[in-house]
Design an enzyme around this catalytic site. Sequence first.
Site, short mmCIF file in Angstrom:
data_model
loop_
_atom_site.label_atom_id
_atom_site.label_comp_id
_atom_site.label_asym_id
_atom_site.label_seq_id
_atom_site.Cartn_x
_atom_site.Cartn_y
_atom_site.Cartn_z
N ARG A 54 0.82 -1.21 0.00
CA ARG A 54 0.00 0.00 0.00
C ARG A 54 0.86 1.26 0.00
O ARG A 54 2.03 1.25 0.38
CB ARG A 54 -0.96 0.02 1.18
CG ARG A 54 -0.28 0.16 2.54
CD ARG A 54 -0.23 1.59 3.02
NE ARG A 54 0.62 1.71 4.20
CZ ARG A 54 1.88 2.02 4.16
NH1 ARG A 54 2.50 2.22 3.02
NH2 ARG A 54 2.58 2.15 5.29
N GLU A 65 0.95 4.29 10.36
CA GLU A 65 2.07 5.23 10.34
C GLU A 65 1.86 6.43 11.24
O GLU A 65 2.00 7.52 10.80
CB GLU A 65 2.24 5.77 8.95
CG GLU A 65 2.95 4.86 8.02
CD GLU A 65 2.73 5.29 6.63
OE1 GLU A 65 1.72 4.87 6.08
OE2 GLU A 65 3.52 6.04 6.12
N ASP A 68 -2.72 6.21 12.97
CA ASP A 68 -3.70 5.13 13.04
C ASP A 68 -3.71 4.49 14.42
O ASP A 68 -4.77 4.15 14.94
CB ASP A 68 -3.46 4.07 11.95
CG ASP A 68 -2.07 3.45 11.98
OD1 ASP A 68 -1.16 4.03 12.59
OD2 ASP A 68 -1.90 2.39 11.35
N GLY A 193 11.27 -3.61 3.15
CA GLY A 193 11.84 -2.44 3.82
C GLY A 193 11.69 -1.15 3.05
O GLY A 193 12.43 -0.20 3.27
N SER A 197 4.69 -1.42 2.86
CA SER A 197 4.00 -2.41 3.67
C SER A 197 4.18 -3.84 3.20
O SER A 197 3.24 -4.62 3.15
CB SER A 197 2.50 -2.09 3.75
OG SER A 197 2.19 -1.50 4.95
N SER A 198 5.40 -4.20 2.85
CA SER A 198 5.67 -5.59 2.49
C SER A 198 5.40 -6.52 3.66
O SER A 198 4.92 -7.64 3.47
CB SER A 198 7.12 -5.74 2.02
OG SER A 198 8.03 -5.34 3.04
N ASP A 254 -2.07 -0.41 7.59
CA ASP A 254 -1.46 -1.23 6.55
C ASP A 254 -2.32 -2.44 6.23
O ASP A 254 -2.55 -2.79 5.06
CB ASP A 254 -0.08 -1.71 6.99
CG ASP A 254 0.89 -0.56 7.20
OD1 ASP A 254 0.58 0.56 6.78
OD2 ASP A 254 1.96 -0.80 7.79
N SER A 307 14.21 0.31 5.63
CA SER A 307 13.54 0.63 6.89
C SER A 307 13.21 -0.69 7.59
O SER A 307 12.26 -1.37 7.24
CB SER A 307 12.25 1.40 6.61
OG SER A 307 11.53 1.62 7.79
N LYS A 309 11.84 -2.18 10.57
CA LYS A 309 11.04 -1.84 11.73
C LYS A 309 11.34 -2.72 12.94
O LYS A 309 11.33 -2.25 14.08
CB LYS A 309 9.55 -1.93 11.40
CG LYS A 309 9.07 -0.85 10.45
CD LYS A 309 7.58 -0.80 10.37
CE LYS A 309 6.98 -1.97 9.65
NZ LYS A 309 5.52 -1.83 9.44
#
Length: 567
Positions: A54, A65, A68, A193, A197-198, A254, A307, A309
């Site tokens: 997305r 992000e 939400d 990354g 939103s993988s 996501d 990125s 997380k």
Amino acid sequence: MAASLPIPVFNNLQDLYQNLGTSLNHAERWDNLAKEFKARFGRTPTYIARAPGRVNTSPDAQQGEHIDYQLFGVFPAAIEHDILIACAPRSSPDQHHHTPGSVIAENLHKKYTRQGFTPTRRPTLGPEWHLDIDKTELRWESYVKAGYYARDEFHFLIWCSSNGVLNHYFAPNDAESVPIPVDLLVTGSVPAGSGLSSSAAMVVSSTLAFLAVNGLLDKVEENSQDAKTITKGSLVEMAMENEKRVGVNSGGMDQAASVISLANSALYVSFFPQLSAKPIPLPGSSNSGGPGTPHATFICANSLVVSDKAVHAKTRYNLRVVETLAAARILAVRLGVHVGSREKITLRTVMARLMGETEDGAEADEEKLRAGLERMAQEVECLRPQEAKGHADELGVTLETMIEWSEMGREAFNDVYLSWVDVEATYFQLYKRAKHVYLEALRVLQFRDLCLNASSNPAEGSSVLKALGTLMNESQESCASLCEITCPEVDELARLAMEAGAYGSRVTGAGWGGCTVSLVDETQVDSFIAKIKASYGPYKGLEEEALREAIFATKPSSGACVYKFED
């Protein structure tokens, strides 16, 4: 309501493809996945589960992000790039790992090796199913495992209570209620990354694969009154809890975008007082308006800064969760808003109580919501440290000061805000995070309203696209200066996008790397991409295939679905 609809199950690929967009060769990918599954496992898959990545089409939830999980509405859209998982029950009893619920998972990407795992019941820890997931190391199969199993150990959002596929659908005390052994083959076109939103797409698709292969999606047809009926909304809640198993406390945007989205539309997702989602047509899409109406598309550009997380959660992602939650409590205290002695209140709830909204009924009307956000953007000034003189470093407070302001005491504060998540910071930026959340939430409403107005008056397309671009640029600035989730490479890409002619450009995803998303005139896509390729340093020297993966145009796609092969 979109969230109450069942998960689409297709038997015809033509019907499926027409919902996915046009820029990717979907038929080739799906056919190749099915052939590879048969080559590796000796039979045709029973299902292929699909979940898209997305983008944030509007200025919204930075970092999961970032608004939400404070229960404010967001405005994402699914993209054509997705995760596909082919799956089938393991039929031969002499195969390795044939115990109930065992999984053999393979990945088409050569760098990922075959993995096998089996859920267990541990009497010493209670009757629930258990499946070990290592949060200290980011492994691809962890997201497959997360789609299978989730315990509610990070529960803090008021509307989420799912326990995952294993514990929700297979009775722990019933020896006859066991999941079947399954083989999986995964492929994906969402860059890992990248801020697209993988991870959520991976968890949604694996959750969906385990539901499908165990025959649980059929419950929708057999008994629509069954409490365990699987809707899009329940899949969102399940996938959201599942992703927390890998150590990331996301807020649901996501997953909602990946599951509920419709083609050519963005999704206005509201989390307060309960989860709801409404598709909103995007202005300038290629199927809207008449001759002469300007059309636009989204360009995703990967900064090539990964990125991660899970690895950096305690100083980045999870830290923002704690900062905004602590800011909400302190704001409530300072504004005289009632808050329970150990309540983990959100910034959305603080506004609701201050404005006299009902917390268990319908969402506030648009006028009241907009007025509340405008007011709260000013009320947060009470969080600014008195000694601050405008320098960014002076706006943060120490842990000791934060606890003092909360009026809770150290033990209670640690228990409510720190015991369930690892964070690390010298200064906590309560003022800046709260300011960002309220301003972003206001921009989401403005973005949504522009889209709604444009759908009824396509002739104003050009001015609407410019206005949407302005909001995106304002969001990028807020993400950089208030939420502080950008990085030099992302900031440079956003600047280059504007110089290349974009209406607007902003970071998308969790931040600290990943992608920008830019709104671009459809007639300028090729020249825009060429300009970015030529001007962004990290792209120089990349092979053509790598460049195609790094920067690409995408149309809003439909959400998660399942293809069922004929018997």
